[in-house]
Design an enzyme around this catalytic site. Structure first.
Site, PDB file in Angstrom:
ATOM      1  CG  ASP A   1      39.932  48.865  48.424  1.00 17.11           C
ATOM      2  OD1 ASP A   1      40.423  48.232  47.457  1.00 17.11           O
ATOM      3  OD2 ASP A   1      40.881  49.697  48.750  1.00 17.11           O
ATOM      4  CG  ASP A   2      39.935  47.639  43.370  1.00 18.00           C
ATOM      5  OD1 ASP A   2      39.620  46.397  43.945  1.00 18.00           O
ATOM      6  OD2 ASP A   2      40.716  47.812  42.777  1.00 18.00           O
TER       7      ASP A   2
ATOM      8  CD  GLU B   1      47.173  39.125  48.165  1.00 19.16           C
ATOM      9  OE1 GLU B   1      46.101  39.692  47.910  1.00 19.16           O
ATOM     10  OE2 GLU B   1      48.372  39.368  47.785  1.00 19.16           O
ATOM     11  CG  ASP B   2      46.231  36.592  44.636  1.00 18.18           C
ATOM     12  OD1 ASP B   2      47.544  36.568  44.826  1.00 18.18           O
ATOM     13  OD2 ASP B   2      45.652  37.110  43.705  1.00 18.18           O
TER      14      ASP B   2
ATOM     15  NE  ARG C   1      49.355  37.426  40.372  1.00 19.66           N
ATOM     16  CZ  ARG C   1      48.710  37.429  41.604  1.00 19.66           C
ATOM     17  NH1 ARG C   1      49.113  38.352  42.416  1.00 19.66           N
ATOM     18  NH2 ARG C   1      47.710  36.577  41.624  1.00 19.66           N
TER      19      ARG C   1
END
Length: 937
Positions: A763-764, A850-851, A894
């Site tokens: 959203d950004d 999730e990516d 990560r």
């Protein structure tokens, strides 16, 4: 006295000079006045006329004559004149300013009119393109002229299909012609399996046939029924199961006691046997090869009739090819759950031993040659052909040695017990010798595992021992090597075993050391990875084996599978609530360029019952997911996936682009190109308590070409504010309420998504329209890959070991973040239904990665790296609230994710690439004399 005279004469001179100067000063003005008066008279202009024209001269001349009140009134008159002149000047200035403001307004209106004219021209161009595309679509529809498909006619029942002679002519000494020649066309009733209905099977319950075999059979069944009960429970919960026999396409009977007298009683009393066993599948597990062979050589084989026999043990003289089925080992299958925890890592490619075998005696020639090879290279080969000689020079494994198996990469339970099921064969069938622990240790340490077939005179194509050896080899990552050409692997009609196992004729046994050492690490990893895919998806658990059996039958019959189920997408708003609209908002002037047509939303091409996938598409796409295989029990293509859209090279043929000639950047931008005449994409945007940031991002999507709709996943527990105004961007905006705050919601296959192409975007994230459209064009030529903007890569930590996540600028990458990336909807199904749940749980636990999980999945499926477009590496959002990526632990989490995901998959599927797609000619205007060259670039 003389000096004084001199002084007086000097004074006289001074007086003369002064007098002369005075005279000059008086005479010159008089002369000047005279001259001017004379000139005025000569010009016929009298002084009176001059004075009349200049009254102020008289006024000034008479000032000294004025007295008291007259002087005051004259001054007041002069002041009134002054005020009058001043007011007139002010009025003139005001009029001048008003005229200037009107000129400015008119200039502004002129500029606005010019901009509006430009917009109208762009809209006119888009309408013209849409009209041309509509004409092309209409022309294609007229040329196609495909008649509307109706419901198929009922098929003829089996009694109208010619069959071979039946069983009364059969005797025990001569194999029956019916047994040898029974095929699907002659023994299967297709009229019970219409393609217009779903595939169903009817599983006989234990009591259904046990009670009808009277007390003797029922009592004998109970001691060995625990596994059968579990299998029946699995079948009962299967999505294709039915208790209505009228709906059933096939009837499934499971038998683990192969005594001929009991088999005869079972088939005789089955309620839906139809007299000859048509459409029945008998799943047999006889325990040992001897009992199975006794069944096939007895008169009671006639009781099987037209039934399909599915078993692990088959003989050359009784197996009906393309009719009977060979199933994999299933009695020692893993429990349901996280299968990866029971499996060792795929890497390294080469293990401690090159090849091993542990079992009883086998073919004498093969056995003697292998022992010679072991003597020449005892460090690479471990072969033992006796059940009486302990391995490792008579030493039994200690407790610490047993713990080594569990302490390594392998975390599962070791098979213990498991008596040899071929003791009656006296070792001639390569028995297992009860050394399950040592055999497990050897397989974990072995690059290859030998599976030696019995001698030729046994006529065995498959047995429970051979299937168990294959099962264990795939489970522990040892590449199976079959010694002999007669082996029939399980489900061979739908699995390409040539990419999983190696078959070596017995005559080449002396060359085995050379052949095995010639395999490169790349080949070894490919074989082992294919074997793990087979094991995980088809053989690992009872559920997988049962699903594979049913899917094989369904594929053979030609009935399409059930599609994946889309998730419901409830709106975040109440049914009675109508969100407020933001009528006017600022549009970036850069987005006014015509990048393509603005068309109404339309879904991807779909099929009512995607029957064509059975013949055309299942081997294309699923070969990328299960590379050696043709089979999968589900398909995602039924509802929203078009067969033409799966891969390039479809039958659409040449299609002229809109605009006709093409060539220049303008014509290029006005046509989407590719093999599909029309296609759109859906934007999926995840948001959490950042309403204003979301509104700004939605506003930037106004006028975006090829956009079907925007799906906003509302992760926040609080509903949007009632006074929040949503922009009208020309396409639907569906705000769906997530069940919980999870980053996995980004990849949920919602039912409102009607296109194959998805653009996952934060959203950004701020992307220009030309960047989005260019990324969409690149994705359409790389439909099976992630195509996006921010790139990342993983690197090995040379100091401490393990993988590290890196976001620095680099010349290569291995991941494209899904904060701004295109991908196919099929990966939403795989992420939700097929990817190990441990990965999704880890994403929820860390609220991160999730990516990375999606990049792992796609690279694992396709064995290809992602595609990065443009030079963007990061996104900036001034004024945005603090994001998750700004947390100090973000990178540490990560790092952990990459290593954990590698453990789940057994290897790291991420691949490096230095390729990047840039829009070289995307918006370039090409001169007319160069268009011909551009046309063939």
């Amino acid at each position: 006295m003389k000096p004084k005279v001199i002084v007086d004469s000097d004074k006289m001179r001074m007086y003369k000079i002064i007098l002369l100067v005075v005279l000059v000063l008086l005479i010159i003005p008089l002369l000047t006045h005279y001259y001017l008066s004379k000139v005025s008279v000569d010009e016929n202009f009298s002084s009176e006329q001059y004075i009349n024209s200049h009254p102020w001269i008289v006024q000034l001349a008479d000032v000294d004559k004025l007295k008291g009140a007259e002087l005051k009134s004259r001054i007041e008159e002069l002041l009134r004149i002054k005020f009058s002149v001043t007011s007139e000047l002010r009025e003139l200035e005001a009029k001048r300013q008003h005229v200037q403001s009107e000129i400015a307004v008119l200039n502004r209106r002129l500029e606005e009119a010019k901009m509006e004219a430009g917009k109208r021209r762009n809209e006119l161009d888009r309408l013209q393109i849409s009209l041309q595309q509509a004409k092309v679509a209409e022309k294609e529809a007229m040329e196609r002229n495909t008649p509307r498909l109706g419901r198929p006619k009922p098929l003829a029942p089996l009694r109208n299909i010619p069959t071979y002679p039946v069983l009364p002519e059969y005797n025990s000494k001569t194999p029956s012609n019916f047994i040898k020649h029974c095929q699907m066309d002659s023994c299967f009733d297709y009229s019970m399996c219409p393609i217009a209905s779903r595939f169903y099977f009817y599983a006989y319950a234990l009591t259904a046939y046990a009670n009808q075999t009277k007390t003797t059979f029922s009592e004998n069944l109970q001691p060995t029924s625990n596994i059968i009960k579990n299998l029946h429970e699995i079948l009962r919960n299967n999505q294709y199961s039915t208790r209505d026999y009228l709906k059933a396409c096939i009837f499934l009977l499971i038998i683990d006691d192969c005594e001929p007298t009991k088999l005869a009683q079972i088939t005789k009393n089955l309620p839906h046997w139809f007299g000859d066993g048509r459409n029945h599948v008998i799943w047999m597990s006889c325990g040992n090869s001897g009992s199975y062979k006794e069944v096939l050589q007895s008169d009671y084989i006639k009781n099987f009739g037209r039934a399909i026999v599915a078993t692990e043990t088959i003989f050359k003289d009784s197996f009906r090819y393309k009719f009977d089925l060979v199933v994999s080992h299933w009695k020692k299958a893993l429990p349901s759950g996280e299968i990866w925890t029971h499996l060792p890592s795929i890497v390294p490619a080469k293990r401690k031993y090159l090849a091993t075998f542990l079992g009883g005696e086998t073919d004498h020639y093969v056995q003697s040659e292998l022992l010679k090879i072991q003597q020449d290279d005892p460090q690479s080969f471990v072969f033992q052909f006796s059940c009486n000689i302990p391995l490792y020079q008579g030493k039994k494994p200690t407790q610490s040695e047993e713990n080594e198996v569990n302490a390594g990469s392998y975390k599962g339970e070791i098979d213990k017990g498991g008596k040899n099921s071929d003791n009656s064969a006296n070792g001639k069938l390569s028995s297992l010798c009860e050394n399950d622990l040592l055999r497990t240790r050897l397989l974990i340490d072995s690059t290859f595992s030998l599976i030696i077939l019995p001698p030729e005179d046994f006529l065995i194509l498959s047995s429970e021992i051979l299937q168990l050896r294959l099962y264990e080899s795939l489970k522990y990552g040892a590449i199976p090597m079959i010694i002999g050409n007669r082996f029939e692997p399980p489900f061979a009609e739908v699995i390409d075993w040539s990419r999983i196992i190696i078959t070596l004729p017995s005559a080449r046994i002396t060359e085995i050391h050379y052949l095995l050492k010639s395999f490169t690490d790349t080949d070894l990893l490919a074989l082992r990875k294919n074997g793990r895919l087979v094991f995980e998806n088809y053989f690992s658990t009872m559920e997988k084996v049962a699903e594979t059996l049913l899917a094989t039958l369904r594929t053979r019959i030609g009935v399409p599978p059930n599609p994946y189920k889309d998730f419901a997408s409830p709106s975040v708003f109440n049914e009675s609530f109508v969100p407020l609209k933001l009528d006017t908002f600022t549009v970036d002037p850069e987005e006014e360029e015509n990048l393509g047509p603005i068309e109404p939303s339309y879904p991807s091409i779909s099929f009512a019952r995607n029957y064509s996938t059975i013949f055309l598409q299942k081997y294309e796409f699923w070969n990328t997911y299960f590379q050696p295989f043709k089979l999968y029990p589900y398909t995602p293509w039924d509802l929203t996936m078009s067969s033409e859209a799966k891969f390039r090279g479809s039958s659409l043929g040449f299609r002229p682009i809109a605009g006709g000639a093409g060539g220049s950047g303008k014509e290029f931008s006005q046509s989407i190109g590719g093999n599909l005449p029309k296609e759109q994409f859906t934007i999926v945007m995840l948001t959490y308590e950042r309403e204003q940031v979301l509104m700004n991002s939605l506003q930037r999507l106004f006028g975006l070409p090829y956009l079907n709709k925007v799906v906003v996943v509302w992760n926040s527990p609080q509903s949007p504010l009632p006074d929040l105004r949503w922009p009208d961007i020309g396409v639907p905006i569906h705000v769906t309420k997530a069940e919980k705050n999870s980053l996995n919601n980004r990849f949920v296959p919602y039912d409102v998504i009607e296109t194959e192409a998805l653009l996952s975007i934060d959203d950004d994230a701020h992307l220009r329209h030309d960047e989005i459209v260019f990324g969409f064009r690149v994705w359409r030529e790389n439909r099976d890959r992630i195509v996006g903007f921010p790139g990342r890569y993983h690197a090995w930590d040379l100091n401490f070991g393990g993988w590290l996540y890196n976001s620095n600028y680099s010349c290569e990458l291995s991941m494209v973040l899904t904060g701004a990336a295109f991908y196919h909807k099929v990966y939403s199904y795989l992420y939700t239904y097929e990817m190990p749940s441990a990965i999704r749980d880890k994403v929820d636990e860390l609220m991160n990665c999730e990516d990375i999980a999606m990049n792992f999945l796609v690279s694992h499926v396709t064995q290809k790296p992602p595609v990065k477009v443009t030079s963007r590496w990061t996104f900036r959002c001034p004024g945005c609230p603090v994001t998750l990526s700004e947390d100090d632990s973000h990178f540490q989490e990560r790092h952990h994710c990459i290593n954990f995901f590698s453990q789940v998959y057994g290897y790291t599927p991420l691949l490096y690439t230095q390729f990047r797609a840039d829009s070289i000619l995307f918006k370039t205007r090409i001169p007319h004399d160069k268009q011909k060259c551009f046309k063939y670039i």
